[in-house]
Motif scaffolding. Structure first.
Motif, PDB file in Angstrom:
ATOM      1  N   HIS A  43       0.673  -1.240  -0.035  1.00  0.00           N
ATOM      2  CA  HIS A  43       0.119  -0.079  -0.100  1.00  0.00           C
ATOM      3  C   HIS A  43       0.833   1.284  -0.048  1.00  0.00           C
ATOM      4  O   HIS A  43       2.059   1.105   0.097  1.00  0.00           O
ATOM      5  CB  HIS A  43      -0.831  -0.082   1.355  1.00  0.00           C
ATOM      6  N   ASN A  44       0.321   2.330  -0.333  1.00  0.00           N
ATOM      7  CA  ASN A  44       0.940   3.537  -0.423  1.00  0.00           C
ATOM      8  C   ASN A  44       1.406   4.065   1.065  1.00  0.00           C
ATOM      9  O   ASN A  44       0.442   4.543   1.686  1.00  0.00           O
ATOM     10  CB  ASN A  44       0.260   4.570  -1.432  1.00  0.00           C
ATOM     11  N   GLU A  45       2.573   4.424   1.473  1.00  0.00           N
ATOM     12  CA  GLU A  45       2.718   5.277   2.598  1.00  0.00           C
ATOM     13  C   GLU A  45       4.171   5.692   2.378  1.00  0.00           C
ATOM     14  O   GLU A  45       5.123   5.479   1.551  1.00  0.00           O
ATOM     15  CB  GLU A  45       3.121   4.110   3.724  1.00  0.00           C
ATOM     16  N   LYS A  46       4.412   7.046   3.080  1.00  0.00           N
ATOM     17  CA  LYS A  46       5.537   7.680   3.092  1.00  0.00           C
ATOM     18  C   LYS A  46       6.384   7.193   4.334  1.00  0.00           C
ATOM     19  O   LYS A  46       7.562   7.476   4.514  1.00  0.00           O
ATOM     20  CB  LYS A  46       5.079   9.148   3.223  1.00  0.00           C
ATOM     21  N   THR A  47       5.759   6.982   5.472  1.00  0.00           N
ATOM     22  CA  THR A  47       6.367   6.490   6.717  1.00  0.00           C
ATOM     23  C   THR A  47       6.456   5.208   6.964  1.00  0.00           C
ATOM     24  O   THR A  47       5.241   4.354   6.845  1.00  0.00           O
ATOM     25  CB  THR A  47       5.757   7.159   8.176  1.00  0.00           C
ATOM     26  N   PRO A  48       7.696   4.392   6.930  1.00  0.00           N
ATOM     27  CA  PRO A  48       7.639   2.944   7.014  1.00  0.00           C
ATOM     28  C   PRO A  48       6.815   2.297   8.324  1.00  0.00           C
ATOM     29  O   PRO A  48       7.119   2.739   9.339  1.00  0.00           O
ATOM     30  CB  PRO A  48       9.388   2.685   7.131  1.00  0.00           C
ATOM     31  N   SER A  49       6.180   1.598   7.999  1.00  0.00           N
ATOM     32  CA  SER A  49       5.538   0.605   8.899  1.00  0.00           C
ATOM     33  C   SER A  49       5.427  -0.876   8.498  1.00  0.00           C
ATOM     34  O   SER A  49       4.597  -1.623   9.133  1.00  0.00           O
ATOM     35  CB  SER A  49       3.776   1.168   8.917  1.00  0.00           C
ATOM     36  N   PHE A  50       6.347  -1.145   7.734  1.00  0.00           N
ATOM     37  CA  PHE A  50       6.426  -2.491   7.315  1.00  0.00           C
ATOM     38  C   PHE A  50       7.601  -3.257   7.922  1.00  0.00           C
ATOM     39  O   PHE A  50       8.833  -2.810   7.894  1.00  0.00           O
ATOM     40  CB  PHE A  50       7.030  -2.810   5.787  1.00  0.00           C
ATOM     41  N   VAL A  51       7.379  -4.174   8.936  1.00  0.00           N
ATOM     42  CA  VAL A  51       8.462  -4.637  10.030  1.00  0.00           C
ATOM     43  C   VAL A  51       8.504  -6.202   9.509  1.00  0.00           C
ATOM     44  O   VAL A  51       7.727  -7.008   9.428  1.00  0.00           O
ATOM     45  CB  VAL A  51       7.859  -4.710  11.391  1.00  0.00           C
ATOM     46  N   VAL A  52       9.934  -6.641   9.663  1.00  0.00           N
ATOM     47  CA  VAL A  52      10.419  -7.879   9.265  1.00  0.00           C
ATOM     48  C   VAL A  52      10.945  -8.497  10.392  1.00  0.00           C
ATOM     49  O   VAL A  52      12.081  -7.833  11.014  1.00  0.00           O
ATOM     50  CB  VAL A  52      11.333  -8.143   8.046  1.00  0.00           C
ATOM     51  N   SER A  53      10.699  -9.419  11.127  1.00  0.00           N
ATOM     52  CA  SER A  53      11.032 -10.226  12.147  1.00  0.00           C
ATOM     53  C   SER A  53      12.178 -11.074  11.942  1.00  0.00           C
ATOM     54  O   SER A  53      11.523 -12.495  11.560  1.00  0.00           O
ATOM     55  CB  SER A  53      10.204 -10.444  13.230  1.00  0.00           C
ATOM     56  N   PRO A  54      13.444 -11.151  11.994  1.00  0.00           N
ATOM     57  CA  PRO A  54      14.061 -12.131  11.864  1.00  0.00           C
ATOM     58  C   PRO A  54      14.046 -13.219  12.899  1.00  0.00           C
ATOM     59  O   PRO A  54      14.301 -14.690  12.650  1.00  0.00           O
ATOM     60  CB  PRO A  54      15.765 -11.547  11.952  1.00  0.00           C
ATOM     61  N   SER A  55      13.884 -12.969  14.009  1.00  0.00           N
ATOM     62  CA  SER A  55      13.511 -14.172  15.110  1.00  0.00           C
ATOM     63  C   SER A  55      12.221 -15.072  14.864  1.00  0.00           C
ATOM     64  O   SER A  55      12.348 -16.253  15.030  1.00  0.00           O
ATOM     65  CB  SER A  55      13.506 -13.428  16.226  1.00  0.00           C
ATOM     66  N   LYS A  56      11.129 -14.221  14.482  1.00  0.00           N
ATOM     67  CA  LYS A  56       9.993 -14.967  14.082  1.00  0.00           C
ATOM     68  C   LYS A  56       9.799 -15.432  12.768  1.00  0.00           C
ATOM     69  O   LYS A  56       8.951 -16.330  12.436  1.00  0.00           O
ATOM     70  CB  LYS A  56       8.751 -14.141  14.778  1.00  0.00           C
ATOM     71  N   GLN A  57      10.627 -14.835  11.903  1.00  0.00           N
ATOM     72  CA  GLN A  57      10.741 -15.229  10.482  1.00  0.00           C
ATOM     73  C   GLN A  57       9.243 -14.982  10.002  1.00  0.00           C
ATOM     74  O   GLN A  57       8.657 -15.440   8.999  1.00  0.00           O
ATOM     75  CB  GLN A  57      10.796 -16.640  10.171  1.00  0.00           C
ATOM     76  N   ILE A  58       8.842 -13.573  10.205  1.00  0.00           N
ATOM     77  CA  ILE A  58       7.721 -13.182   9.767  1.00  0.00           C
ATOM     78  C   ILE A  58       7.657 -11.777   9.414  1.00  0.00           C
ATOM     79  O   ILE A  58       8.613 -11.138   9.713  1.00  0.00           O
ATOM     80  CB  ILE A  58       6.427 -13.420  10.608  1.00  0.00           C
ATOM     81  N   PHE A  59       6.693 -11.127   8.430  1.00  0.00           N
ATOM     82  CA  PHE A  59       6.796  -9.671   8.085  1.00  0.00           C
ATOM     83  C   PHE A  59       5.225  -9.228   8.643  1.00  0.00           C
ATOM     84  O   PHE A  59       4.316 -10.170   8.601  1.00  0.00           O
ATOM     85  CB  PHE A  59       6.916  -9.534   6.825  1.00  0.00           C
ATOM     86  N   HIS A  60       5.095  -8.113   9.031  1.00  0.00           N
ATOM     87  CA  HIS A  60       3.801  -7.408   9.385  1.00  0.00           C
ATOM     88  C   HIS A  60       3.788  -6.066   8.850  1.00  0.00           C
ATOM     89  O   HIS A  60       4.770  -5.237   9.491  1.00  0.00           O
ATOM     90  CB  HIS A  60       3.486  -7.487  10.751  1.00  0.00           C
TER      91      HIS A  60
END
Length: 608
Positions: A43-60
């Motif tokens: 989706h369109n956004e200017k402030t980063p809100s996409f988080v990737v977790s190396p420990s849980k191996q997921i993105f949100h």
């Protein structure tokens, strides 16, 4: 669809592909504490809100809510199916995938690859024809389509010949059988042989979001009929699942709206004027699957169809499709008769942008449609119009927005706001059904208990809901069939109609076919059954791919639990019968039934 993969191989692929490493190949991520962050690609956004977790191996994404594991990311970002995403990731780390039905999968994959190769070669052939044919080339130039746009869309020309393409493809080494399956040739009826489907037409290759040529559209350059001709359905082309121009529009839609138009030339003409975020459906009404595809690339949608009765009615249906998928869309009505191609050619880009700046939202467009239906200068029509609008306005959640529309309708009709609000609150005017109304009406309810039947989905017994959802997943995904076919047969369905549907679905899969909605409906004659099946096919179950297998297990567990309860009740009835009738000779049977009851109670605990 290919056979399913084992849980072990799926886990191996996930473990071999670190989610941060994979997503970093597509997005710029920055470490923030123990996680990584970046701009969401969905989706369109200017402030980063996409988080990737190396420990849980997921993105949100905390902006749009998209989340999942590395396979889910590839599926959504690349717009591919689960097996395709799994294959991409397996290839990335050198894992050899083994499937439950490798031979069948290889056969279908080889067939699809061959058809795509034929289409690709045909597109090149048509493109070369255009540069060597003054008739087709002049037609496009006269329509204002320059050579750069011709090249971008790969436009071509089909010669005015009955067998030219057939001979060319045979010369290239393709078999007549494969060429026929591609839909490019048609078998002669009165004599042996085949002839080219497209002749003396400007050709529009239909390209999917992965860059594959999956089909063709052709437009006559004389007065021939039909004006437009499309490829038929093939193993690689389905009109209801693809959109013309999306392979180009997706590049520009991330930061903008998607404009939905009706024809190929609309897309191409708007592109030529610098409006590159346009797509067109493929000669059919907009489908929910096309909307789901569009949803991957934007969250703003403008419907700009031809300004005639057919175009306005088509826009009315399209805006409802977006609405049912939970998406907001707007309708753009051109100021004069004609299509977007004609309008922008006549008035220019700026005039078209002005029209785009004044679209109708859902409610405004529905009001527009009702005004076309009812002449509100007539008293009776004005009453009908107000009643129809009142039904719609009562569903607006915002009281401010609702009051604003009530005020406007009052001004338009000269009917008082008070009367309109009373109409909106009228209990007899198609109000939303309450739980008390789910059963037969009036004071006879309690006197007709045997005939009471739930009519609401939410009031169906749990096992029937489970059966319905399981059946829907089986229809949509052969992977589910492959996973359950040995342990859950059609006869395992409790509902008679679901059992019959499942029998036909299983039969199609066993024959190596995909489930075709029309063919499935042809298996039934009763109108009531057909309507039920249509609703089932159209139903949208909100279950992510990563949760499907767990959901299937839960559904089967619930169905089996219910069957055990039915069996338990029958045994209890038998025991009660022995006790009531004092059948002393049935002592052995009595003990046996009691043992069965104990066994079933243990099984029920396992299913809880």
């Amino acid at each position: 669809m290919p056979g399913y993969y084992s849980d072990e191989i799926i886990q191996e692929v996930k473990e071999g592909n670190d989610v941060v490493d994979v997503i970093s190949e597509y997005l710029q991520l920055k470490r923030t504490g123990s996680n990584f962050k970046g701009l969401c690609p969905f989706h369109n956004e200017k402030t980063p809100s996409f988080v990737v977790s190396p420990s849980k191996q997921i993105f949100h994404c905390f902006g749009c809510g998209e989340s999942g594991n590395v396979i889910n990311f590839i599926m959504k970002y690349q717009n591919v199916s689960f097996p395709e995403a799994l294959e991409l990731l397996a290839d990335r780390v050198g894992i050899q995938l083994q499937q439950s039905d490798q031979k069948e999968y290889n056969r279908k994959r080889k067939k699809k690859d061959k058809l795509l190769e034929i289409n690709r070669e045909t597109a090149r052939y048509f493109y070369r024809n255009l540069s060597n044919n003054d008739l087709g080339h002049k037609y496009l130039l006269n329509r204002g389509i320059n050579n750069d746009t011709i090249k971008t869309f790969g436009l071509g020309y089909a010669k005015n010949s009955w067998e030219d393409l057939l001979k060319y493809l045979l010369h290239k080494g393709f078999t007549q059988k494969d060429i026929e399956e591609s839909g490019l040739i048609i078998k002669r009826k009165k004599m042996e042989g085949y002839y080219d489907r497209f002749r003396n037409r400007v050709m529009f290759p239909i390209i999917d979001v992965k860059g594959n040529v999956i089909g063709f559209g052709g437009r006559v350059i004389d007065d021939g009929q039909p004006k437009y001709l499309n490829s038929p359905e093939t193993p690689v082309f389905s009109k209801g699942y693809n959109l013309y121009g999306l392979n180009i529009a997706k590049k520009y839609a991330r930061n903008d709206k998607i404009i939905l138009v009706e024809g190929y030339m609309d897309v191409i003409s708007l592109y030529k004027f610098g409006i590159k975020n346009c797509v067109a459906s493929l000669g059919t009404a907009l489908t929910k699957d096309q909307v789901k595809l569009l949803k991957r690339y934007s969250d703003k949608f403008y419907i700009c169809y031809d300004n005639d009765n057919a175009g306005i009615n088509a826009a009315n249906k399209a805006i409802d499709v977006f609405k049912k998928q939970g998406l907001e869309s707007h309708v753009v009505i051109l100021p004069e008769k004609g299509d977007p191609d004609e309008y922008i050619g006549k008035h220019g880009k700026e005039a078209f942008y002005k029209v785009l700046d004044n679209p109708y939202n859902y409610i405004d467009f529905k009001i527009y449609m009702y005004k076309k239906k009812y002449d509100i200068s007539d008293l009776d029509n004005r009453i009908h119009f107000t009643r129809e609008i009142s039904k719609m306005l009562k569903n607006i959640n915002s009281p401010i927005e609702r009051d604003a529309y009530v005020s406007r309708i009052s001004e338009d009709t000269n009917i008082s706001e008070e009367a309109i609000r009373k109409e909106m609150s009228n209990k007899n005017s198609s109000r939303p059904t309450t739980s008390k109304d789910k059963y037969i009406k009036y004071n006879n309810r309690n006197n007709n208990k045997d005939s009471i039947k739930p009519v609401s989905y939410s009031l169906e017994p749990g096992h029937l809901i489970a059966e319905k959802k399981l059946l829907k997943l089986l229809i949509d995904d052969k992977n589910i069939y492959n996973r359950v076919k040995d342990n859950f047969k059609p006869e395992s369905f409790f509902n008679d109609l679901y059992r019959k549907i499942a029998t036909n679905v299983y039969d199609m899969y066993e024959k190596g076919l995909e489930v075709n909605s029309d063919e499935l409906l042809d298996c039934f004659n009763d109108d009531k059954d057909i309507n039920t099946i249509k609703k089932l096919i159209e139903e949208d179950i909100q279950i992510s791919n990563s949760e499907k297998i767990k959901a299937v297990k839960d559904f089967i567990n619930k169905i089996n639990y219910y069957k055990l309860k039915i069996k338990r009740q029958k045994i209890k009835d038998q025991i009660r019968n022995i006790e009531t009738n004092d059948n002393k000779g049935d002592v052995g049977k009595f003990e046996k039934l009691c043992m069965e009851l104990i066994k079933i109670d243990k099984e029920l605990k396992l299913h809880q």
